[in-house]
Motif scaffolding. Structure first.
Motif, mmCIF file in Angstrom:
data_model
loop_
_atom_site.group_PDB
_atom_site.id
_atom_site.type_symbol
_atom_site.label_atom_id
_atom_site.label_comp_id
_atom_site.label_asym_id
_atom_site.label_seq_id
_atom_site.Cartn_x
_atom_site.Cartn_y
_atom_site.Cartn_z
ATOM 1 N N LEU A 165 0.833 -1.202 0.000
ATOM 2 C CA LEU A 165 0.000 0.000 0.000
ATOM 3 C C LEU A 165 0.865 1.250 0.000
ATOM 4 N N ASN A 166 1.864 1.299 0.854
ATOM 5 C CA ASN A 166 2.745 2.464 0.925
ATOM 6 C C ASN A 166 3.571 2.629 -0.348
ATOM 7 N N PHE A 167 3.980 1.510 -0.930
ATOM 8 C CA PHE A 167 4.720 1.570 -2.193
ATOM 9 C C PHE A 167 3.870 2.217 -3.285
ATOM 10 N N LEU A 168 2.624 1.813 -3.383
ATOM 11 C CA LEU A 168 1.738 2.355 -4.417
ATOM 12 C C LEU A 168 1.449 3.835 -4.180
ATOM 13 N N LYS A 169 1.326 4.234 -2.928
ATOM 14 C CA LYS A 169 1.078 5.643 -2.619
ATOM 15 C C LYS A 169 2.284 6.509 -2.976
ATOM 16 N N LYS A 170 3.463 5.954 -2.799
ATOM 17 C CA LYS A 170 4.699 6.708 -3.043
ATOM 18 C C LYS A 170 5.019 6.825 -4.517
ATOM 19 N N ASN A 171 4.726 5.780 -5.287
ATOM 20 C CA ASN A 171 5.089 5.749 -6.699
ATOM 21 C C ASN A 171 3.886 6.069 -7.567
ATOM 22 N N LYS A 172 4.048 6.994 -8.470
ATOM 23 C CA LYS A 172 2.963 7.424 -9.343
ATOM 24 C C LYS A 172 2.991 6.621 -10.641
ATOM 25 N N PHE A 173 2.005 5.752 -10.793
ATOM 26 C CA PHE A 173 1.883 4.972 -12.016
ATOM 27 C C PHE A 173 0.751 5.572 -12.854
ATOM 28 N N HIS A 174 1.098 6.422 -13.790
ATOM 29 C CA HIS A 174 0.057 7.145 -14.531
ATOM 30 C C HIS A 174 -0.639 6.289 -15.583
ATOM 31 N N ASN A 175 -0.067 5.138 -15.913
ATOM 32 C CA ASN A 175 -0.686 4.284 -16.918
ATOM 33 C C ASN A 175 -1.308 3.026 -16.309
ATOM 34 N N VAL A 176 -1.520 3.046 -14.975
ATOM 35 C CA VAL A 176 -2.093 1.889 -14.295
ATOM 36 C C VAL A 176 -3.525 2.183 -13.869
ATOM 37 N N PHE A 177 -4.418 1.246 -14.161
ATOM 38 C CA PHE A 177 -5.831 1.384 -13.836
ATOM 39 C C PHE A 177 -6.313 0.123 -13.125
ATOM 40 N N VAL A 178 -7.385 0.277 -12.352
ATOM 41 C CA VAL A 178 -7.928 -0.846 -11.591
ATOM 42 C C VAL A 178 -9.277 -1.219 -12.190
ATOM 43 N N ASN A 179 -9.486 -2.501 -12.362
ATOM 44 C CA ASN A 179 -10.662 -2.983 -13.068
ATOM 45 C C ASN A 179 -11.874 -3.115 -12.143
ATOM 46 N N PHE A 180 -12.844 -2.232 -12.319
ATOM 47 C CA PHE A 180 -14.121 -2.327 -11.621
ATOM 48 C C PHE A 180 -15.228 -2.364 -12.669
ATOM 49 N N PRO A 181 -15.658 -3.557 -13.108
ATOM 50 C CA PRO A 181 -16.650 -3.662 -14.188
ATOM 51 C C PRO A 181 -17.960 -2.946 -13.901
ATOM 52 N N GLY A 182 -18.311 -2.814 -12.606
ATOM 53 C CA GLY A 182 -19.556 -2.134 -12.270
ATOM 54 C C GLY A 182 -19.601 -0.687 -12.732
ATOM 55 N N ARG A 183 -18.462 -0.089 -12.982
ATOM 56 C CA ARG A 183 -18.418 1.310 -13.419
ATOM 57 C C ARG A 183 -18.978 1.495 -14.828
#
Length: 329
Positions: free
Chosen positions: A110-128
């Motif tokens: 969690l802390n790694f993801l908060k610290k590093n900015k991945f501008h081309n990474v998305f999370v899959n939520f099909p309900g959207r």
């Protein structure tokens, strides 16, 4: 188009099925899983899909650095997910990266993801972006713009630790607010999940968003199929969603489910998988067109952080430990 799927469980297979529906005669899909179990289990499915698209089975992840990918889908379990993301970001050239959820199961990740900015990474939520949920969202935004919502979600064997992020993101997509408080005091003891080595919970978790919107997620043997009840700040019912019947009932209108195919129960351990096979092609097209319906990693983290911390605290309280990672996926 070159696509890469890492993790060939049920969700990985559904992503592959979805990609096969893209109208791209040059589609080339690379598949990698550190185990051969799923390749053997799904050999008939792969055989049928190879009639539509070109599939390459990769035995070593290092070999993937030689190919440029348009999209990479990481559908491993949560324990491996961020480790794989780090490798992909560092060693593989991919325009877009999709990760499944829950995003992670440890404070370190969690802390790694908060610290590093991945501008081309998305999370899959099909309900959207499934049609049924979009119709419901549009109705809520149009007719109930000033309501303070209480959303109650119930289902037998819902898998609260595994699936809460789906519902947190769904509510965030309606109200544009993030969780500010999580009450896990009504959760029951941990139990083994269907996936070997992982755990989940029954009971109720209460999540408070900014502006006092409330989400309550409940699971237990006394519930039946998935239902969502939405009330407003005056206590009046706004909408009742019955997933088994595929109906969302407002006072003046009922929406029938469109491409939200929920013929598989959560007890099978593959929640939303059929939906995913129907919508991966839609997901990819929306990403290419930079559609803001797709959840970026930063948004997903803001929705998930307090929920994950609450689960970790709940585990440590139950077992008198001080773990910073728990086995949920």
């Amino acid at each position: 188009m070159n696509a890469l799927i890492i993790g060939l469980g049920n969700i990985g297979l559904r992503h592959l099925e979805g990609l096969s529906n893209l109208e791209d005669s040059n589609l080339n899909v690379h598949l990698f899983d550190k185990s051969n179990d799923y390749i053997s289990r799904f050999k008939n499915e792969f055989k049928n899909l190879e009639k539509k698209i070109k599939i390459n089975f990769c035995s070593k992840i290092e070999s993937l650095s030689k190919t440029d990918f348009d999209i990479t889908i990481i559908s491993t379990d949560a324990t491996e997910r961020i480790k794989i993301l780090k490798h992909v970001a560092k060693n593989i050239n991919s325009k877009l990266i999709i990760i499944e959820k829950p995003i992670c199961n440890s404070v370190t990740d969690l802390n790694f993801l908060k610290k590093n900015k991945f501008h081309n990474v998305f999370v899959n939520f099909p309900g959207r972006y499934c049609n049924w949920h979009k119709e419901i969202k549009d109705k809520i935004l149009k007719d109930y713009p000033n309501q303070i919502f209480q959303v109650d979600i119930t289902e037998r064997n819902l898998g609260i630790a595994c699936n809460s992020s789906h519902f947190v993101d769904l509510i965030h997509s309606w109200i544009g607010q993030y969780p500010i408080k999580v009450d896990s005091s009504e959760l029951s003891n941990w139990k083994k999940s269907k996936r070997d080595g992982y755990f989940d919970l029954d009971g109720t978790i209460k999540i408070t968003f900014r502006n006092n919107h409330i989400l309550r997620i409940s699971s237990g043997p006394h519930y039946n199929s998935l239902k969502i009840n939405i009330t407003g700040n005056d206590g009046k019912n706004i909408c009742f969603m019955d997933y088994e019947k595929g109906l969302a009932t407002f006072e003046d209108k009922t929406f029938k489910k469109g491409n939200f195919n929920r013929n598989i129960s959560s007890e099978d351990g593959i929640r939303y998988s059929r939906l995913q096979s129907e919508s991966t092609n839609l997901l990819y097209n929306k990403l290419v067109n930079k559609d803001n319906e797709i959840c970026n990693l930063e948004t997903a983290l803001k929705c998930y952080e307090k929920v994950l911390i609450s689960f970790i605290k709940c585990w440590n309280k139950s077992y008198k430990t001080n773990f910073k990672q728990i086995m949920i996926t």
